[in-house]
Design a protein around this motif. Structure first.
Motif, short mmCIF file in Angstrom:
data_model
loop_
_atom_site.label_atom_id
_atom_site.label_comp_id
_atom_site.label_asym_id
_atom_site.label_seq_id
_atom_site.Cartn_x
_atom_site.Cartn_y
_atom_site.Cartn_z
N SER A 191 1.52 3.17 14.85
CA SER A 191 1.53 3.29 13.40
C SER A 191 1.56 1.90 12.76
CB SER A 191 2.75 4.11 12.96
OG SER A 191 2.76 4.25 11.57
N PHE A 192 0.61 1.68 11.84
CA PHE A 192 0.55 0.42 11.11
C PHE A 192 0.92 0.70 9.66
CE2 PHE A 192 -2.48 0.16 14.62
CZ PHE A 192 -2.05 -1.00 15.24
N ALA A 193 1.88 -0.04 9.11
CA ALA A 193 2.42 0.21 7.77
C ALA A 193 1.36 -0.02 6.69
CB ALA A 193 3.63 -0.68 7.52
N GLY A 194 1.28 0.93 5.74
CA GLY A 194 0.34 0.84 4.64
C GLY A 194 0.52 -0.40 3.77
N PRO A 195 1.78 -0.77 3.42
CA PRO A 195 1.96 -1.98 2.60
C PRO A 195 1.41 -3.25 3.26
CG PRO A 195 3.94 -0.65 2.54
CD PRO A 195 3.03 -0.03 3.57
N ASN A 196 1.50 -3.34 4.58
CA ASN A 196 0.96 -4.52 5.27
C ASN A 196 -0.57 -4.56 5.16
OD1 ASN A 196 3.56 -5.06 6.05
ND2 ASN A 196 3.30 -4.44 8.17
N ILE A 197 -1.21 -3.40 5.29
CA ILE A 197 -2.67 -3.33 5.19
C ILE A 197 -3.10 -3.68 3.77
CG2 ILE A 197 -4.67 -1.80 5.36
CD1 ILE A 197 -3.07 -0.23 7.54
N ARG A 198 -2.39 -3.13 2.78
CA ARG A 198 -2.72 -3.42 1.37
C ARG A 198 -2.52 -4.90 1.05
NH1 ARG A 198 -2.56 0.33 -3.18
NH2 ARG A 198 -2.73 -0.93 -5.07
N ALA A 199 -1.42 -5.50 1.55
CA ALA A 199 -1.13 -6.91 1.28
C ALA A 199 -2.19 -7.84 1.87
CB ALA A 199 0.25 -7.27 1.83
#
Length: 189
Positions: free
Chosen positions: A144-152
């Motif tokens: 699982s890869f965190a959404g906030p990290n992808i957005r940032a």
């Protein structure tokens, strides 16, 4: 029955080999309860007598030197899935979940690690770390890869996911050669 190639190689005895498997009866546990017959009033219903069953045989003539010394505890089947859950219902993805199907040959604890990057492999977008105990058989390992990290990161698809499964070991255990796998597939955000 599975016999590991590294153990056969270490023994150094060429085939044919004889093998046996003994099956024992045990009470079944169903839905948290024991299904062994219980007394009806003061009478215990008749119970069958169970004897161990033994399956025996002889293998073909194999050379011990032909077996691989690598300890392979699992194998990637080549199948994977992508999920983008929206757990809080705000219309944006909370994570990118990649599930890889693996065939586990021996129950063991594993470290899962993943790296999500741009399609070119750089720059790095997010990392995933977890520990899991995988049971023998075919199942899914989940990263699982965190959404906030992808957005940032601000990088749109496609992404490249590099996933690794490594057997957990005690600090004093010597490191063995481990087979790693990698999967790359374009996905949309």
């Amino acid at each position: 029955m599975r016999f590991r190639g590294d153990q056969i190689l270490r023994a150094g005895v060429d085939g044919p080999w004889e093998f046996s498997l003994t099956l024992y009866y045990s009470s079944l546990v169903y839905m948290g309860g024991n299904v062994t017959p219980v007394p009806i009033g003061t009478i215990l219903p008749p119970q069958p007598v169970y004897y161990p069953e033994t399956l025996c045989g002889t293998t073909s003539a194999y050379r011990a030197a032909d077996f691989d010394p690598t300890v392979e505890l699992l194998r990637y089947t080549g199948r994977f899935q992508e999920l983008t859950p929206d757990r809080n219902g705000d219309g944006t993805f909370d994570a990118l979940v990649i599930r890889a199907e693996v065939e586990v040959f021996a129950t063991a604890s594993f470290d899962l690690s993943g790296l999500l990057a741009a399609a070119s492999g750089s720059p790095e977008i997010a990392k995933s770390f977890s520990q899991v105990c995988l049971q023998e058989g075919t199942q899914w390992a989940e990263f699982s890869f965190a959404g906030p990290n992808i957005r940032a990161a601000g990088i749109d698809d496609p992404y490249q996911a590099t996933l690794s499964i490594t057997r957990r070991r005690a600090a004093s255990t010597p490191r063995r050669r481990i087979r790693r796998w990698r999967t790359t597939r374009p996905i949309s955000t």
